[in-house]
Design a protein around this motif. Structure first.
Motif: not given
Lengths: 222, 222
Positions: A165, A169, A173, B166, B168-170, B173-174, B189, B193, B195-197, B199-200, B209
């Protein structure tokens, strides 16, 4: 020889045409698909079938030998454009052994595509978020690469589908962003986002940066 | 009192109607916008103006007092839906002081919205990647939060605009992913996501987390 994991689950039908009639059928279908891709890129999908067959320079009657409806044709046009791009990525990344580099290289090449092949880029963008659930084109390949990275212990991803995902995304984008900002460097932006995704997937920052600074193979986009 | 950074650059016109005529005009416009949002969510934007005014229960003539064209109305419908959602996020995140938590909470709440308010979710998804360059709604707010995080030293982001790409795309698409997979837990979900962002964006894994496990305020979506 064992089939490498990264080409295992994605196949493209490439059986060659057999005789003159088959070859003509193949040409007609290809002309329709090409016309549809041009219309999608131009945002003009709301046209009658007659106009599509005229743009493709084929007889109106032959349309329904190949497609049941306009929607059927447009879906095929998106699928085939992205399958062809995916097959090119598979070939280009075939020499790589590190799943993290495979993922990054595919992302970096696809990011550059938005400027290199604007028509294909617009097909991708207009197909929109449906990308994320498609069983054709880029999504199954990205998921395969993400899962290979997890299996190889390269990625610390809890949920491969959510990683997909994020990647889908980002590539969608990014395309819109590059079209809206012609002054932005497509290569630098693609590499930075690929690096960001690798970090998100658990690759240490300096290693992610190094992987996304490596030279890329020549993509022959057409 | 200093206006907090996170509400500085996004304003919504909320001047109250003044008399009976103004109130009627406001009602007519709101009915047209609401009808347009319903049509967008249903994917039925290819309808005549007459049908829109009938759905809104307003006179055909009054349409052009408010909008120059259908496209004008549909754009307003998207902008206003996302502005309203953005204003709600601003209010809900106002008590927070850590920009990382502000970003995460806005993302987690917006992720949940795809199930809570499917109509608004579909408006968001159908507006598609144009989201990333919009100066209304969610993009300017997300960029503001990302920049606040960089300024506060919370995010190690080289390019705030690509971080927005990143994010906006997430979120786009989520939404698609949750609609396509009704069995998936939207809260889990969205939190994963977010949390993933984080970390990014440079937040350490365990802290990302923890931030995304905090209780959320009540979102009253309508």
């Amino acid at each position: 020889m064992r089939i490498p994991a990264k080409v295992r689950s994605v196949t493209v039908d490439a059986s060659p045409p057999e005789n003159r009639l088959d070859r003509r059928k193949t040409r007609t279908r290809a002309a329709l698909v090409k016309a549809a891709q041009t219309l999608i890129a131009a945002g003009q999908t709301n046209v009658p079938v007659l106009e599509i067959t005229q743009a493709a320079d084929v007889g109106m009657g032959s349309f329904y030998n190949h497609f049941q409806s306009k929607e059927d044709l447009f879906q095929a046009a998106v699928d085939e454009a992205l399958d062809a791009h995916g097959a090119m990525l598979d070939a280009l990344t075939a020499p790589l052994t590190d799943p993290a580099e495979v993922f990054a290289e595919a992302f970096r090449l696809t990011g550059r595509l938005h400027r290199l092949v604007p028509e294909l880029s617009l097909v991708l963008i207009k197909s929109g978020t449906a990308l994320v659930s498609s069983d054709r084109g880029l999504a199954p390949r990205a998921l395969r690469d993400i899962e290979a990275g997890i299996e190889a212990g390269r990625f610390t991803i809890r949920d491969p589908q959510l990683a997909l995902v994020a990647a889908a995304g980002a590539i969608l984008c990014l395309g819109q962003f590059l079209h809206d900002n012609p002054d932005r460097d497509d290569a630098a932006a693609s590499d930075q986002l690929a690096e960001d995704l690798l970090r998100m997937f658990g690759i240490p920052a300096d290693e992610a940066h190094e992987i996304c600074s490596r030279p890329l193979p020549d993509a022959n986009p057409k």
